[in-house]
Design a protein around this motif. Structure first.
Motif, PDB file in Angstrom:
ATOM      1  N   LEU A  57       2.985   9.866   2.309  1.00  0.00           N
ATOM      2  CA  LEU A  57       3.667  10.220   1.060  1.00  0.00           C
ATOM      3  C   LEU A  57       4.045   8.969   0.267  1.00  0.00           C
ATOM      4  O   LEU A  57       3.945   8.956  -0.965  1.00  0.00           O
ATOM      5  CB  LEU A  57       4.905  11.071   1.344  1.00  0.00           C
ATOM      6  CG  LEU A  57       4.616  12.503   1.811  1.00  0.00           C
ATOM      7  CD1 LEU A  57       5.902  13.184   2.263  1.00  0.00           C
ATOM      8  CD2 LEU A  57       3.926  13.304   0.721  1.00  0.00           C
ATOM      9  N   ALA A  58       4.478   7.925   0.958  1.00  0.00           N
ATOM     10  CA  ALA A  58       4.809   6.669   0.281  1.00  0.00           C
ATOM     11  C   ALA A  58       3.571   6.086  -0.391  1.00  0.00           C
ATOM     12  O   ALA A  58       3.646   5.601  -1.532  1.00  0.00           O
ATOM     13  CB  ALA A  58       5.407   5.668   1.276  1.00  0.00           C
ATOM     14  N   LEU A  59       2.423   6.139   0.282  1.00  0.00           N
ATOM     15  CA  LEU A  59       1.174   5.667  -0.328  1.00  0.00           C
ATOM     16  C   LEU A  59       0.817   6.482  -1.564  1.00  0.00           C
ATOM     17  O   LEU A  59       0.389   5.928  -2.581  1.00  0.00           O
ATOM     18  CB  LEU A  59       0.028   5.717   0.694  1.00  0.00           C
ATOM     19  CG  LEU A  59       0.118   4.753   1.878  1.00  0.00           C
ATOM     20  CD1 LEU A  59      -1.026   5.005   2.858  1.00  0.00           C
ATOM     21  CD2 LEU A  59       0.103   3.305   1.386  1.00  0.00           C
ATOM     22  N   CYS A  60       1.014   7.797  -1.466  1.00  0.00           N
ATOM     23  CA  CYS A  60       0.738   8.662  -2.618  1.00  0.00           C
ATOM     24  C   CYS A  60       1.668   8.343  -3.780  1.00  0.00           C
ATOM     25  O   CYS A  60       1.235   8.326  -4.940  1.00  0.00           O
ATOM     26  CB  CYS A  60       0.879  10.137  -2.231  1.00  0.00           C
ATOM     27  SG  CYS A  60      -0.498  10.762  -1.263  1.00  0.00           S
ATOM     28  N   GLU A  61       2.922   8.091  -3.503  1.00  0.00           N
ATOM     29  CA  GLU A  61       3.876   7.735  -4.547  1.00  0.00           C
ATOM     30  C   GLU A  61       3.439   6.461  -5.264  1.00  0.00           C
ATOM     31  O   GLU A  61       3.520   6.377  -6.494  1.00  0.00           O
ATOM     32  CB  GLU A  61       5.276   7.541  -3.957  1.00  0.00           C
ATOM     33  CG  GLU A  61       5.988   8.828  -3.622  1.00  0.00           C
ATOM     34  CD  GLU A  61       7.353   8.592  -2.977  1.00  0.00           C
ATOM     35  OE1 GLU A  61       7.845   7.429  -2.989  1.00  0.00           O
ATOM     36  OE2 GLU A  61       7.920   9.559  -2.471  1.00  0.00           O
ATOM     37  N   GLU A  62       2.975   5.484  -4.490  1.00  0.00           N
ATOM     38  CA  GLU A  62       2.498   4.239  -5.090  1.00  0.00           C
ATOM     39  C   GLU A  62       1.309   4.505  -6.001  1.00  0.00           C
ATOM     40  O   GLU A  62       1.241   3.969  -7.117  1.00  0.00           O
ATOM     41  CB  GLU A  62       2.106   3.243  -3.996  1.00  0.00           C
ATOM     42  CG  GLU A  62       3.276   2.670  -3.232  1.00  0.00           C
ATOM     43  CD  GLU A  62       2.834   1.805  -2.070  1.00  0.00           C
ATOM     44  OE1 GLU A  62       1.656   1.369  -2.025  1.00  0.00           O
ATOM     45  OE2 GLU A  62       3.668   1.561  -1.166  1.00  0.00           O
ATOM     46  N   LYS A  63       0.372   5.322  -5.544  1.00  0.00           N
ATOM     47  CA  LYS A  63      -0.812   5.634  -6.362  1.00  0.00           C
ATOM     48  C   LYS A  63      -0.418   6.380  -7.624  1.00  0.00           C
ATOM     49  O   LYS A  63      -0.933   6.097  -8.707  1.00  0.00           O
ATOM     50  CB  LYS A  63      -1.825   6.474  -5.563  1.00  0.00           C
ATOM     51  CG  LYS A  63      -2.686   5.673  -4.639  1.00  0.00           C
ATOM     52  CD  LYS A  63      -3.588   4.786  -5.458  1.00  0.00           C
ATOM     53  CE  LYS A  63      -4.565   4.045  -4.595  1.00  0.00           C
ATOM     54  NZ  LYS A  63      -5.319   3.058  -5.325  1.00  0.00           N
ATOM     55  N   LEU A  64       0.488   7.342  -7.491  1.00  0.00           N
ATOM     56  CA  LEU A  64       0.930   8.091  -8.663  1.00  0.00           C
ATOM     57  C   LEU A  64       1.619   7.171  -9.660  1.00  0.00           C
ATOM     58  O   LEU A  64       1.442   7.314 -10.878  1.00  0.00           O
ATOM     59  CB  LEU A  64       1.855   9.236  -8.249  1.00  0.00           C
ATOM     60  CG  LEU A  64       1.169  10.398  -7.520  1.00  0.00           C
ATOM     61  CD1 LEU A  64       2.218  11.369  -6.969  1.00  0.00           C
ATOM     62  CD2 LEU A  64       0.187  11.117  -8.433  1.00  0.00           C
TER      63      LEU A  64
END
Length: 131
Positions: free
Chosen positions: A115-122
């Protein structure tokens, strides 16, 4: 209530269970109420057994393990043997629960990382869209 007989409705209210639950435990021979025609009357013994059944379910014991534990209290082998067997079964279940918790903790940590990786991408996508 110590020695009185309870109806199915009174048992349901006292233990927050449904009539279907009580009948299910009866069909599995975990409970054995007195029968008066269609009426079921539950004794002090039934109340004690239901307390143990519900506790066992909360701990994640299978119905077969619960049956074994209840059988120990029906036998005349003495309290020491009963406690030794209950202790062994309980230790085994505790080890299972701790293993499951460790697996769940690992899965939670992995999901949090993803989820943290997804937040960074978003966040990157938003920055790129503003340019």
């Amino acid at each position: 209530m110590i020695d009185e007989l309870l109806t199915i409705r009174q048992m349901c209210e006292a233990f927050s269970v449904t009539p279907r639950t009580l009948r299910f435990y009866e069909t599995k021979e975990l409970l054995d109420p007195i029968r008066e025609g269609q009426r079921r009357l539950y004794t002090r013994r039934d109340r004690g057994r239901l307390t143990l059944i519900l506790r066992g379910k909360r701990f994640g014991f299978s119905l077969e393990q619960i049956r074994q534990l209840l059988a120990l209290y029906d036998e005349e082998q003495g309290h020491e043997a009963q406690h030794r067997e209950a202790y062994a079964i309980g230790r085994e279940r505790l080890a299972d629960m701790q293993r499951q918790r460790a697996e769940l903790d690992e899965a939670i940590a992995e999901l949090q990382h993803q989820l943290a990786l997804c937040e960074e991408k978003l966040a990157e996508f938003e920055r790129d869209a503003r340019r």
